[in-house]
Design an enzyme around this catalytic site. Structure first.
Site, PDB file in Angstrom:
ATOM      1  CG  HIS A  53      11.373  -9.906   3.142  1.00 17.06           C
ATOM      2  ND1 HIS A  53      10.218  -9.817   2.406  1.00 17.06           N
ATOM      3  CD2 HIS A  53      10.996 -10.363   4.365  1.00 17.06           C
ATOM      4  CE1 HIS A  53       9.188 -10.191   3.142  1.00 17.06           C
ATOM      5  NE2 HIS A  53       9.632 -10.533   4.335  1.00 17.06           N
TER       6      HIS A  53
HETATM    7  P1  TYD Z   1       5.969  -7.948   2.321  1.00 12.94           P
HETATM    8  O1  TYD Z   1       6.312  -8.184   3.746  1.00 12.94           O
HETATM    9  O2  TYD Z   1       7.119  -7.722   1.370  1.00 12.94           O
HETATM   10  O3  TYD Z   1       5.097  -9.186   1.769  1.00 12.94           O
HETATM   11  P2  TYD Z   1       5.597 -10.552   1.113  1.00 12.94           P
HETATM   12  O4  TYD Z   1       6.656 -11.108   1.994  1.00 12.94           O
HETATM   13  O5  TYD Z   1       4.427 -11.418   1.052  1.00 12.94           O
HETATM   14  O6  TYD Z   1       6.079 -10.285  -0.267  1.00 12.94           O
HETATM   15  O7  TYD Z   1       4.922  -6.752   2.209  1.00 12.94           O
HETATM   16  C1  TYD Z   1       4.344  -6.360   0.995  1.00 12.94           C
HETATM   17  C2  TYD Z   1       3.829  -4.936   1.143  1.00 12.94           C
HETATM   18  O8  TYD Z   1       2.840  -4.864   2.167  1.00 12.94           O
HETATM   19  C3  TYD Z   1       4.912  -3.922   1.532  1.00 12.94           C
HETATM   20  O9  TYD Z   1       4.655  -2.721   0.839  1.00 12.94           O
HETATM   21  C4  TYD Z   1       4.702  -3.697   2.998  1.00 12.94           C
HETATM   22  C5  TYD Z   1       3.217  -3.946   3.186  1.00 12.94           C
HETATM   23  N1  TYD Z   1       2.886  -4.542   4.502  1.00 12.94           N
HETATM   24  C6  TYD Z   1       2.247  -3.774   5.470  1.00 12.94           C
HETATM   25  O10 TYD Z   1       1.948  -2.588   5.269  1.00 12.94           O
HETATM   26  N2  TYD Z   1       1.922  -4.351   6.671  1.00 12.94           N
HETATM   27  C7  TYD Z   1       2.223  -5.666   6.937  1.00 12.94           C
HETATM   28  O11 TYD Z   1       1.913  -6.146   8.043  1.00 12.94           O
HETATM   29  C8  TYD Z   1       2.897  -6.440   5.933  1.00 12.94           C
HETATM   30  C9  TYD Z   1       3.243  -7.877   6.163  1.00 12.94           C
HETATM   31  C10 TYD Z   1       3.209  -5.838   4.725  1.00 12.94           C
END
Ligand code: TYD
Length: 140
Positions: A53
């Site tokens: 993303h």
């Molecule tokens: P995401 O940012 O997509 O993580 P990565 O880049 O490692 O794949 O987040 C994964 C999940 O966690 C998504 O459902 C959102 C949640 N999340 C939070 O609730 N708070 C946060 O601070 C972060 C980074 C993610």
């Protein structure tokens, strides 16, 4: 050769003695970066990837607290790719870039310092939408 386009290398000073290791990174070169949130990623199964993303506004610093992983970033045209290892370097990623995290070692712990509180509206989830957003920004 250092061919980084977008990522900024953050030095880590490792203080190692018979009591163990203490690693320090000072963020003095990141003038406008204030940490509002910290999260860390661990237990990533072999072959799994994270990220995939972009963030419109969020700025982040990535460290490997343990093990290693690969961080690939793009503005839609040019790319940076670094392997981030524990006790080595952290990397600052400005806002507005697509990122993929891969090649996690089994023991990897990825620590992320984030400039904003969690905001799902700051995310762009497809590379096509990201490229359109970049083109829109460049033309406005
Ligand atoms: P995401 O940012 O997509 O993580 P990565 O880049 O490692 O794949 O987040 C994964 C999940 O966690 C998504 O459902 C959102 C949640 N999340 C939070 O609730 N708070 C946060 O601070 C972060 C980074 C993610």
């Amino acid at each position: 050769m250092n061919t980084l386009n977008f990522l900024k290398k953050i030095e880590i000073n490792s203080l190692v003695d018979f009591r163990g290791s203490l690693d320090v990174a000072e963020l003095s070169a990141l003038n406008d970066f204030v940490v509002k949130r910290v999260y860390y990623i661990s237990n990533v199964p072999k072959g799994e990837e994270r990220g995939a993303h972009a963030h419109k506004s969020l700025k982040q610093v990535f460290f490997a607290i343990n093990g290693s992983f690969t961080l690939k970033v793009t503005d839609g045209v040019n790319f940076d790719s670094v392997q981030i290892n524990a006790h080595s370097y952290g990397y600052y990623l400005p806002s507005g870039f697509w990122r993929d995290l891969s090649d996690f070692s089994q023991d990897a712990i990825c620590l992320v310092l984030a400039s904003e509180f969690y905001d799902p509206t700051d995310y762009i989830y497809t590379i096509d939408e990201f490229r359109e957003w970049r083109i829109f920004l460049e033309n406005s």
